[in-house]
Scaffold this active site. Structure first.
Site, PDB file in Angstrom:
ATOM      1  N   ARG A  40      -2.581 -11.790   3.766  1.00  0.00           N
ATOM      2  CA  ARG A  40      -3.951 -11.536   3.302  1.00  0.00           C
ATOM      3  C   ARG A  40      -4.125 -12.051   1.884  1.00  0.00           C
ATOM      4  NH1 ARG A  40      -7.603  -8.190   4.446  1.00  0.00           N
ATOM      5  NH2 ARG A  40      -8.740 -10.082   4.025  1.00  0.00           N
ATOM      6  N   TYR A  71      -0.372  -9.715   0.731  1.00  0.00           N
ATOM      7  CA  TYR A  71       0.634  -9.046   1.566  1.00  0.00           C
ATOM      8  C   TYR A  71       0.660  -9.633   2.986  1.00  0.00           C
ATOM      9  CZ  TYR A  71      -3.389  -6.118   3.071  1.00  0.00           C
ATOM     10  OH  TYR A  71      -4.601  -5.670   3.532  1.00  0.00           O
ATOM     11  N   HIS A  97      -7.105  -8.675  -2.410  1.00  0.00           N
ATOM     12  CA  HIS A  97      -8.447  -8.113  -2.236  1.00  0.00           C
ATOM     13  C   HIS A  97      -8.456  -6.636  -2.611  1.00  0.00           C
ATOM     14  CE1 HIS A  97      -6.246  -7.365   1.502  1.00  0.00           C
ATOM     15  NE2 HIS A  97      -6.913  -6.213   1.545  1.00  0.00           N
ATOM     16  N   TYR A 114       0.847  -1.205   0.000  1.00  0.00           N
ATOM     17  CA  TYR A 114       0.000   0.000   0.000  1.00  0.00           C
ATOM     18  C   TYR A 114       0.873   1.243   0.000  1.00  0.00           C
ATOM     19  CZ  TYR A 114      -4.280  -2.532   1.256  1.00  0.00           C
ATOM     20  OH  TYR A 114      -5.375  -3.363   1.251  1.00  0.00           O
ATOM     21  N   HIS A 168     -10.549  -3.173  -1.344  1.00  0.00           N
ATOM     22  CA  HIS A 168     -11.488  -2.604  -0.376  1.00  0.00           C
ATOM     23  C   HIS A 168     -12.522  -1.750  -1.108  1.00  0.00           C
ATOM     24  CE1 HIS A 168      -9.070  -3.597   3.249  1.00  0.00           C
ATOM     25  NE2 HIS A 168      -8.060  -3.503   2.402  1.00  0.00           N
TER      26      HIS A 168
END
Ligand code: FE2
Length: 240
Positions: A159, A149, A162, A110, A164
């Site tokens: 995770r 990640y 995905h 991110y 969000h």
């Protein structure tokens, strides 16, 4: 406003068991610190929840839905189209509603100071997008496939890939924050956030569908994902 309208209490939506993740879910460690410790107080829904705030088309830029064209060059990674409908209970489309997304880059990083894991940032990828649904409730984003990640929740915690999503629905009280997953991810059985939705059928509703018909030859893969704001077919909300 008259007294009668002031005291109008609107019907509440049920919160089906197993569909909404528990606020305190031991396998997802940080929920232990942030879940409410006091019983929840029900706030009656009245006309003020129906009358705003709403966001208009003029707030959303022409390229906000295309995360591959927000910088001088294109980002690294597999280009994908993510599209679908926003629906209310009963399958009615929700037009003119704001859909916002945020995601990691192709390497699972991110663009945020809280993410310092050793995977490179991409100078051509911010990971934020938004659009407004059309009259039939359709939304569409162009982006890149996010990577998995690590997140430190437990030893070797990763995770599943995905995206969000935040949706506003027709009213403020219909706001939904959730995550969209990709079909066949081998990390599903090991992810406490995915599994905090206890109903297996509800978990399936968080997984997009690969759609060969919508892929664009020589350009992009495509994933279709409808989002249901309320009712028995509701898309599960995020645990946090
Ligand atoms: Fe995430």
């Amino acid at each position: 406003m008259t007294d009668a309208l002031e005291h109008l209490v609107l019907p509440r939506y049920p919160r089906p068991e197993g569909l909404h993740p528990p606020l305190d879910y031991p396998d997802y460690r940080s929920t232990a610190l942030r879940h409410p410790k006091q019983p929840l107080i029900e706030v009656p829904q009245t006309l003020s929840e129906l009358t705003g705030p709403l966001l208009g088309h003029d707030r959303v830029g022409e390229l906000d839905h295309d995360l591959t064209r927000q910088h001088p060059e294109e980002p690294q990674g597999q280009r994908i189209i993510v599209y679908g409908k926003v629906l209310e209970s009963g399958g009615r489309p929700v037009p003119d509603t704001l859909v916002e997304i945020w995601q990691a880059n192709a390497g699972g990083r991110y663009r945020h100071q809280g993410d310092q894991h050793p995977s490179p940032l991409d100078p051509n990828f911010t990971g934020l997008g938004r659009c407004v649904t059309d009259r039939e409730g359709n939304y569409k984003f162009i982006t890149i496939q996010p990577g998995a990640y690590p997140w430190g929740n437990h030893p070797n915690a990763w995770r599943p890939a995905h995206i969000h999503f935040s949706l506003f629905g027709r009213q403020f009280t219909q706001r939904l924050v959730t995550q969209m997953y990709f079909p066949g991810d081998p990390l599903f059985p090991f992810d406490p956030i995915f599994n905090s939705v206890r109903d297996p059928k509800a978990r399936e509703r968080m997984i997009s569908r690969f759609d060969l018909d919508t892929t664009v030859p020589d350009w992009a893969l495509a994933f279709q994902w409808d989002i249901v704001l309320r009712g028995p077919d509701e898309t599960p909300p995020d645990v946090d």
